[in-house]
Enzyme design. Sequence first.
Site, short mmCIF file in Angstrom:
data_model
loop_
_atom_site.label_atom_id
_atom_site.label_comp_id
_atom_site.label_asym_id
_atom_site.label_seq_id
_atom_site.Cartn_x
_atom_site.Cartn_y
_atom_site.Cartn_z
N GLY A 253 2.61 2.36 10.72
CA GLY A 253 3.53 3.48 10.57
C GLY A 253 4.22 3.88 11.86
N GLU B 78 -6.73 4.67 7.88
CA GLU B 78 -6.52 6.10 7.58
C GLU B 78 -7.77 6.70 6.92
OE1 GLU B 78 -2.84 5.54 5.46
OE2 GLU B 78 -1.89 5.00 7.36
N HIS C 243 -9.44 1.12 4.97
CA HIS C 243 -8.16 1.33 5.66
C HIS C 243 -8.37 2.27 6.84
CE1 HIS C 243 -4.05 2.52 6.48
NE2 HIS C 243 -3.68 1.43 5.85
N SER D 229 3.59 -2.07 10.17
CA SER D 229 5.05 -2.12 10.38
C SER D 229 5.65 -3.47 10.02
CB SER D 229 5.41 -1.71 11.81
OG SER D 229 4.99 -0.36 12.05
N GLY E 263 2.95 -1.04 4.17
CA GLY E 263 3.03 0.38 3.86
C GLY E 263 4.46 0.79 3.55
N GLY E 264 5.12 1.38 4.54
CA GLY E 264 6.46 1.95 4.35
C GLY E 264 7.45 1.05 3.63
N GLU F 255 -5.17 -5.05 10.41
CA GLU F 255 -4.18 -4.00 10.65
C GLU F 255 -4.48 -3.30 11.97
OE1 GLU F 255 -2.23 -2.77 6.65
OE2 GLU F 255 -3.80 -1.35 7.15
N ASN G 140 0.88 -1.17 0.00
CA ASN G 140 0.00 0.00 0.00
C ASN G 140 0.92 1.22 0.00
OD1 ASN G 140 -1.78 2.06 0.44
ND2 ASN G 140 -2.44 1.38 2.49
N TRP G 141 1.04 1.80 -1.17
CA TRP G 141 1.98 2.93 -1.30
C TRP G 141 1.46 4.19 -0.61
CZ3 TRP G 141 4.15 3.02 -7.05
CH2 TRP G 141 4.82 1.81 -7.30
N LYS G 142 0.17 4.20 -0.27
CA LYS G 142 -0.46 5.39 0.32
C LYS G 142 -0.23 6.60 -0.60
CE LYS G 142 -0.15 3.15 4.76
NZ LYS G 142 -0.06 3.23 6.22
P1 13P Z 1 3.14 0.43 7.58
O1 13P Z 1 3.67 -0.85 6.99
O2 13P Z 1 3.86 1.65 7.06
O3 13P Z 1 3.04 0.37 9.06
O4 13P Z 1 1.64 0.58 7.03
C1 13P Z 1 0.79 -0.49 7.14
C2 13P Z 1 -0.43 -0.17 6.39
O5 13P Z 1 -1.20 0.69 6.78
C3 13P Z 1 -0.69 -0.89 5.15
O6 13P Z 1 -1.96 -0.62 4.67
#
Ligand code: 13P
Length: 256
Positions: A176, A100, A98, A216, A237-238, A170, A13-15
């Site tokens: 994050g 967010e 998600h 994470s 994510g990251g 999640e 998930n590149w966000k």
């Molecule tokens: P991180 O891997 O950056 O913690 O993000 C997880 C995430 O929200 C994937 O959708």
Amino acid sequence: MNKQLRKAVIAGNWKMNNNRAQTRELLEALIPSVKDAACDVVVCVPFTDLETAVAMTKGTNIKVGAQNCHFEAKGAFTGEIAPGMLTEMGVEYVVLGHSERRQYFGETDVTVNKRVKAAIGAGLTAILCVGELLEQREQGITAELVAMQTKIALNGVEKADLDKIIIAYEPVWAIGTGKTATADQANEVCALIRGVIAELYGQDAADAMTIQYGGSMNAGNAAELVSKPDVDGGLIGGASLKAPDFTVIVNAASQD
Ligand code: 13P
């Protein structure tokens, strides 16, 4: 426990990261490095990078996803994107619910449910995210909360359509933050979600459901997380923004 009945899926998930040039650069690195993956590989990119990603991954084992879609097919919904607009472009997956989106954009379990039904109705595979806040974990209501999120999100979804759904557990406190759930914590909640699917649709449906962990997950901890019996890959994510790290995670899920 029946892990061989389902395929692990590693989804990035590149966000809100990567412009077109960065998308090209990252995919140029990823295409050769994950080509032999034994798990499914998905990149969920910003809307503006979808066209680039779909074109670049044609003929490869990387699939492309969006990070949200609306529940109506068209109309006066300024700023929204309909599921059919995504499938028309060759997009196959969409992240829905998600945390967010829930936290910053007013998504509720009810709107997530509408989006899930619209997405799978249009032929997309939905990556449905559920997970508790830290205070909810501390209050001891993780199981109830995640069960409720899952049940509402799947309300009205037919058993025959479950192959178009992946669930991503999640925990919000792990996203994050660098604070990963332990592999046992991740497995416990993924198993609990599988139990909810069994209750709603039967054990066969639960055994076939891909349930990922996200929060994470990185090159260092992925192998332990995905080795757990109820963790079928990850939503990353990251670490999905760095080709070498994402490749290590894909390789970890390919061993399993
Ligand atoms: P991180 O891997 O950056 O913690 O993000 C997880 C995430 O929200 C994937 O959708």
